[in-house]
Design a protein around this motif. Structure first.
Motif, PDB file in Angstrom:
ATOM      1  N   GLU A   1       0.831  -1.209   0.000  1.00 50.36           N
ATOM      2  CA  GLU A   1       0.000   0.000   0.000  1.00 50.36           C
ATOM      3  C   GLU A   1       0.864   1.257   0.000  1.00 50.36           C
ATOM      4  O   GLU A   1       0.547   2.246  -0.685  1.00 50.36           O
ATOM      5  CB  GLU A   1      -0.917  -0.016   1.228  1.00 50.36           C
ATOM      6  N   GLU A   2       1.946   1.247   0.729  1.00 49.34           N
ATOM      7  CA  GLU A   2       2.830   2.420   0.799  1.00 49.34           C
ATOM      8  C   GLU A   2       3.522   2.708  -0.537  1.00 49.34           C
ATOM      9  O   GLU A   2       3.911   3.842  -0.797  1.00 49.34           O
ATOM     10  CB  GLU A   2       3.878   2.204   1.888  1.00 49.34           C
ATOM     11  N   GLN A   3       3.671   1.684  -1.386  1.00 51.49           N
ATOM     12  CA  GLN A   3       4.329   1.884  -2.676  1.00 51.49           C
ATOM     13  C   GLN A   3       3.392   2.491  -3.723  1.00 51.49           C
ATOM     14  O   GLN A   3       3.834   2.874  -4.803  1.00 51.49           O
ATOM     15  CB  GLN A   3       4.865   0.543  -3.206  1.00 51.49           C
ATOM     16  N   SER A   4       2.124   2.558  -3.396  1.00 46.57           N
ATOM     17  CA  SER A   4       1.112   3.100  -4.326  1.00 46.57           C
ATOM     18  C   SER A   4       1.149   2.363  -5.664  1.00 46.57           C
ATOM     19  O   SER A   4       0.957   2.943  -6.726  1.00 46.57           O
ATOM     20  CB  SER A   4       1.322   4.606  -4.546  1.00 46.57           C
ATOM     21  N   VAL A   5       1.424   1.069  -5.609  1.00 45.95           N
ATOM     22  CA  VAL A   5       1.454   0.231  -6.809  1.00 45.95           C
ATOM     23  C   VAL A   5       0.458  -0.911  -6.617  1.00 45.95           C
ATOM     24  O   VAL A   5       0.444  -1.557  -5.566  1.00 45.95           O
ATOM     25  CB  VAL A   5       2.862  -0.353  -7.061  1.00 45.95           C
ATOM     26  N   LYS A   6      -0.355  -1.134  -7.632  1.00 47.99           N
ATOM     27  CA  LYS A   6      -1.316  -2.225  -7.573  1.00 47.99           C
ATOM     28  C   LYS A   6      -0.741  -3.408  -8.344  1.00 47.99           C
ATOM     29  O   LYS A   6      -0.694  -3.401  -9.568  1.00 47.99           O
ATOM     30  CB  LYS A   6      -2.653  -1.794  -8.177  1.00 47.99           C
ATOM     31  N   PRO A   7      -0.277  -4.463  -7.635  1.00 51.01           N
ATOM     32  CA  PRO A   7       0.314  -5.602  -8.339  1.00 51.01           C
ATOM     33  C   PRO A   7      -0.738  -6.397  -9.108  1.00 51.01           C
ATOM     34  O   PRO A   7      -1.932  -6.360  -8.784  1.00 51.01           O
ATOM     35  CB  PRO A   7       0.917  -6.441  -7.202  1.00 51.01           C
ATOM     36  N   GLY A   8      -0.268  -7.122 -10.127  1.00 52.60           N
ATOM     37  CA  GLY A   8      -1.191  -7.988 -10.862  1.00 52.60           C
ATOM     38  C   GLY A   8      -1.718  -9.096  -9.975  1.00 52.60           C
ATOM     39  O   GLY A   8      -2.872  -9.524 -10.106  1.00 52.60           O
ATOM     40  N   ILE A   9      -0.875  -9.577  -9.048  1.00 54.43           N
ATOM     41  CA  ILE A   9      -1.278 -10.606  -8.090  1.00 54.43           C
ATOM     42  C   ILE A   9      -0.248 -10.639  -6.964  1.00 54.43           C
ATOM     43  O   ILE A   9       0.924 -10.306  -7.164  1.00 54.43           O
ATOM     44  CB  ILE A   9      -1.376 -11.997  -8.775  1.00 54.43           C
TER      45      ILE A   9
ATOM     46  N   LEU B   1      -9.319  -5.913   6.096  1.00 56.26           N
ATOM     47  CA  LEU B   1      -9.979  -5.804   4.795  1.00 56.26           C
ATOM     48  C   LEU B   1      -9.094  -6.394   3.710  1.00 56.26           C
ATOM     49  O   LEU B   1      -7.864  -6.280   3.746  1.00 56.26           O
ATOM     50  CB  LEU B   1     -10.293  -4.341   4.476  1.00 56.26           C
ATOM     51  N   ALA B   2      -9.728  -6.993   2.718  1.00 57.70           N
ATOM     52  CA  ALA B   2      -9.004  -7.527   1.572  1.00 57.70           C
ATOM     53  C   ALA B   2      -8.531  -6.383   0.686  1.00 57.70           C
ATOM     54  O   ALA B   2      -9.223  -5.369   0.537  1.00 57.70           O
ATOM     55  CB  ALA B   2      -9.903  -8.471   0.778  1.00 57.70           C
ATOM     56  N   PRO B   3      -7.352  -6.500   0.075  1.00 55.28           N
ATOM     57  CA  PRO B   3      -6.865  -5.443  -0.815  1.00 55.28           C
ATOM     58  C   PRO B   3      -7.622  -5.447  -2.145  1.00 55.28           C
ATOM     59  O   PRO B   3      -8.412  -6.354  -2.425  1.00 55.28           O
ATOM     60  CB  PRO B   3      -5.390  -5.817  -1.018  1.00 55.28           C
ATOM     61  N   ALA B   4      -7.350  -4.444  -2.969  1.00 56.62           N
ATOM     62  CA  ALA B   4      -8.062  -4.295  -4.239  1.00 56.62           C
ATOM     63  C   ALA B   4      -7.464  -5.160  -5.345  1.00 56.62           C
ATOM     64  O   ALA B   4      -7.996  -5.191  -6.445  1.00 56.62           O
ATOM     65  CB  ALA B   4      -8.038  -2.826  -4.667  1.00 56.62           C
TER      66      ALA B   4
END
Length: 408
Positions: free
Chosen positions: A361-369, A383-386
């Protein structure tokens, strides 16, 4: 033993089987598939099965209550229905036999059956399969199973184990049948172990019987609890964890469409969608709290490394117990081999999954998985991530969210 005693024992067995059919239709239907055969006490201490018959020591059955007799009938039937005779593979025989009993007995107890006094039961193995229990057992465990597993080599006196040895060559079918035919004055002999062809045939037959018995019990409204969950799991299609891991990772990196303007020479004035492939970011987290062995970690990382090259994945590797080490995470490009940079040892603070998700979350990057290798015994984010999360699990625990793949 007097003839009257034998009749009494046979009556007890018949009564126990009938009671199972009435009260436990799932188990009763399976028990009906095993003809009851008196065995020689020299090779059958208690009861046993070769996946074709229920063998019993008359003196042992005489010592049991009717309820305990029901337990032993159901115990042998479950060995067969769960195909324990064909699932051992490379595992050492004695440890595998123990693991099978530890897997079966809690199911029967939870289903309301009464075990004999020397039954192997441990609460920590409740709800686990034999494959999950096997690596948790000590290599030199000297305990004995309650019964005889007569479908495998060295099955007599189930404390023997030579599971990594090749079985001796089997005689031709006609010669084997001749050897099995009793001669006047002979005592009943133990059945020969199953041949590879017999294992395959019996496995298919018992899978069909398992499905049929479950359907009957469900229709009768007498299938619930741990037994129902176990049956539901067994009747689901099963694939090796490597295949499932590849499926989920490649799905996250699949090709997509782009609406970027192409060359006028090839497309004219129209802007059409074109298929393109791009690099995918994968986060791989490894539970290093001590419950996962180094060999298992290396096997897992090798599989990820092989997959990432095929799907052009950029992998961020994060070891974590209760926290992330100071020199981690580590980033690997698609052409680099994935490996731990340093020797990871347990931090002694238990397991906490939250630091990994906080870092992402701190990296502001949404990984593919995000793929997390763990036994799941730790603290989860609320909570589950996006982004999709794939848990590769050693043990019986279940995550509150994400996709779970069992590692056997």
């Amino acid at each position: 033993m007097a003839e009257l005693d034998r009749e009494k024992i046979q009556t007890k067995l018949a009564a126990a089987r009938t009671r199972l059919i009435l009260d436990k239709p799932f188990l009763g239907a399976l028990v009906l598939r095993l003809p009851m055969t008196e065995a020689n006490p020299d090779w059958c201490r208690t009861t046993g099965t070769d996946a074709r018959h229920f063998y019993y020591n008359p003196e042992y059955i005489n010592s049991l209550t009717l309820a305990q007799t029901q337990f032993m009938l159901a115990h042998e039937a479950l060995h067969c229905a769960l195909s324990h005779f064909s699932r051992r593979q490379h595992r050492v025989l004695h440890r595998w036999n123990l693991a099978c009993d530890y897997a079966i007995n809690p199911l029967l107890v939870e289903d309301g059956l009464t075990p004999p006094y020397d039954t192997l039961i441990m609460d920590e193995y409740k709800g686990m399969t034999a494959e999950e229990i096997y690596p948790l057992l000590e290599e030199d465990d000297s305990q004995e199973t309650i019964d005889e597993h007569l479908y495998d080599e060295n099955s007599e006196g189930s404390g023997e184990g030579g599971g990594d040895q090749e079985p001796p060559p089997q005689p031709p079918e006609q010669e084997k049948e001749k050897q099995q035919q009793p001669r006047p004055g002979d005592k009943p002999q133990p059945p020969p172990p199953l041949t590879p062809e017999e294992r395959e045939t019996q496995e298919v037959q018992w899978q069909q019987r398992l499905a049929g018995a479950a359907q009957q019990a469900i229709q009768a409204g007498k299938m619930d609890g741990a037994m129902a969950r176990m049956i539901d799991h067994l009747l689901q299609p099963r694939l090796p964890w490597r295949m499932l891991l590849a499926r989920y990772m490649t799905a996250a990196a699949r090709d997509d469409y782009s609406y970027m303007r192409q060359s006028r020479r090839s497309q004219g004035d129209a802007i059409l969608p074109s298929l393109h492939s791009s690099e995918v970011d994968v986060v791989v987290a490894v539970d290093t709290s001590g419950s996962i062995r180094d060999r298992e970690i290396q096997e897992f990382l090798s599989e990820i490394s092989a997959l990432k090259g095929q799907m052009r994945a950029r992998v961020t590797l994060i070891p974590c117990d209760a926290s992330i080490p100071e020199d981690a995470p580590w980033i690997f490009e698609p052409w680099e081999e994935l490996s731990l940079k340093t020797k990871i040892s347990s931090g002694g603070g238990g397991t906490d999954f939250r630091p990994v998700f906080q870092w992402v979350e701190e990296q502001s990057v949404k990984p593919g998985i995000l793929v997390y290798f763990s036994d799941l015994e730790g603290r989860f984010p609320e909570l589950a991530p996006a982004y999709p999360v794939l848990w590769l699990v050693k043990g019986k625990e279940k995550p509150p969210w994400g996709q779970r793949i069992q590692l056997n």
